[in-house]
Scaffold this motif. Structure first.
Motif, PDB file in Angstrom:
ATOM      1  N   ALA A  56     -65.245 -34.005  17.774  1.00  0.00           N
ATOM      2  CA  ALA A  56     -64.215 -33.389  17.515  1.00  0.00           C
ATOM      3  C   ALA A  56     -63.424 -32.815  18.827  1.00  0.00           C
ATOM      4  N   PHE A  57     -63.971 -32.417  19.782  1.00  0.00           N
ATOM      5  CA  PHE A  57     -63.670 -31.913  21.073  1.00  0.00           C
ATOM      6  C   PHE A  57     -63.114 -33.039  21.716  1.00  0.00           C
ATOM      7  N   VAL A  58     -63.602 -34.271  21.853  1.00  0.00           N
ATOM      8  CA  VAL A  58     -63.315 -35.438  22.509  1.00  0.00           C
ATOM      9  C   VAL A  58     -61.863 -35.910  21.877  1.00  0.00           C
ATOM     10  N   GLY A  59     -62.017 -35.866  20.550  1.00  0.00           N
ATOM     11  CA  GLY A  59     -60.798 -36.467  19.857  1.00  0.00           C
ATOM     12  C   GLY A  59     -59.424 -35.458  20.027  1.00  0.00           C
ATOM     13  N   TYR A  68     -55.088 -33.582  13.054  1.00  0.00           N
ATOM     14  CA  TYR A  68     -56.472 -33.680  13.265  1.00  0.00           C
ATOM     15  C   TYR A  68     -57.109 -32.337  13.303  1.00  0.00           C
ATOM     16  N   ALA A  69     -56.545 -31.238  14.197  1.00  0.00           N
ATOM     17  CA  ALA A  69     -57.338 -30.102  14.208  1.00  0.00           C
ATOM     18  C   ALA A  69     -57.529 -29.275  13.022  1.00  0.00           C
ATOM     19  N   PRO A  70     -56.435 -29.000  12.422  1.00  0.00           N
ATOM     20  CA  PRO A  70     -56.572 -28.332  10.974  1.00  0.00           C
ATOM     21  C   PRO A  70     -57.544 -28.800  10.078  1.00  0.00           C
ATOM     22  N   ILE A  75     -62.947 -28.912   7.385  1.00  0.00           N
ATOM     23  CA  ILE A  75     -64.160 -29.471   7.079  1.00  0.00           C
ATOM     24  C   ILE A  75     -65.199 -28.624   7.593  1.00  0.00           C
ATOM     25  N   GLY A  76     -65.090 -28.275   8.812  1.00  0.00           N
ATOM     26  CA  GLY A  76     -66.318 -27.682   9.389  1.00  0.00           C
ATOM     27  C   GLY A  76     -66.486 -26.070   8.651  1.00  0.00           C
ATOM     28  N   VAL A 113     -64.294 -38.647  10.040  1.00  0.00           N
ATOM     29  CA  VAL A 113     -62.935 -38.157  10.429  1.00  0.00           C
ATOM     30  C   VAL A 113     -62.782 -38.116  11.989  1.00  0.00           C
ATOM     31  N   THR A 114     -63.774 -37.638  12.644  1.00  0.00           N
ATOM     32  CA  THR A 114     -63.712 -37.587  13.974  1.00  0.00           C
ATOM     33  C   THR A 114     -64.133 -38.835  14.597  1.00  0.00           C
TER      34      THR A 114
END
Length: 116
Positions: A56-59, A68-70, A75-76, A113-114
Motif C-alpha cells: 500500500a505504501f508503494v502504491g 486508493y488511500a481511503p 480495509i485495514g 487492491v494493493t
C-alpha cells in the motif's frame, strides 16, 4: 415488517455487549488450545498485514489515485477491528474464529487492491 426489524435490533443490542466483553472471574477459562489458535492466526494476519501495508505504501508513493488511500485504510481498519474483536471474545467458542475469518478475507481483499 418494521416491528420485526425493531425486535431484531433490540435482540442484537442485548447480545452484543455479552459477546464483546472482557471475561470476569465467573466466566469459564478458555482452553489453552483455543487461545493458542487465536494467537497463531492473529500473528499470521499481522505478518500478512505488514506485507499489504508495504504494498500500500508503494502504491501511495507511485501514483496518485483518489480512491486508493481511503479504500486501503478502510480495509485495514476492518481487519484490525475484527482481530481485536477476536481477542475480546476469546472466551466464546466460535465467535473469535468467525472474526478472524472476516479479518482473513479483509487481508485477501487488501492484497488484491494493493496489487492494482
Amino acid at each position: 415488517m418494521s416491528v420485526d426489524v425493531s425486535q431484531r435490533v433490540k435482540q442484537l443490542r442485548r447480545q452484543l455487549p455479552d459477546a464483546f466483553r472482557l471475561p470476569t472471574e465467573a466466566d469459564p477459562r478458555p482452553a489453552n488450545r483455543q487461545i493458542a489458535a487465536v494467537c497463531a492466526w492473529a500473528a499470521a494476519l499481522g505478518l500478512g498485514g505488514m506485507a499489504v501495508a508495504l504494498r500500500a505504501f508503494v502504491g501511495l508513493v507511485a501514483e496518485y489515485r483518489g480512491w486508493y488511500a481511503p479504500t486501503v485504510v478502510t480495509i485495514g481498519l476492518l481487519g484490525l477491528a475484527c482481530t481485536i474483536g477476536a481477542f475480546a471474545s476469546v472466551h466464546r467458542r466460535r465467535l473469535p474464529f468467525a472474526l478472524l475469518g472476516v479479518a482473513s478475507v479483509s487481508l485477501l481483499i487488501g492484497w488484491i487492491v494493493t496489487g492494482l
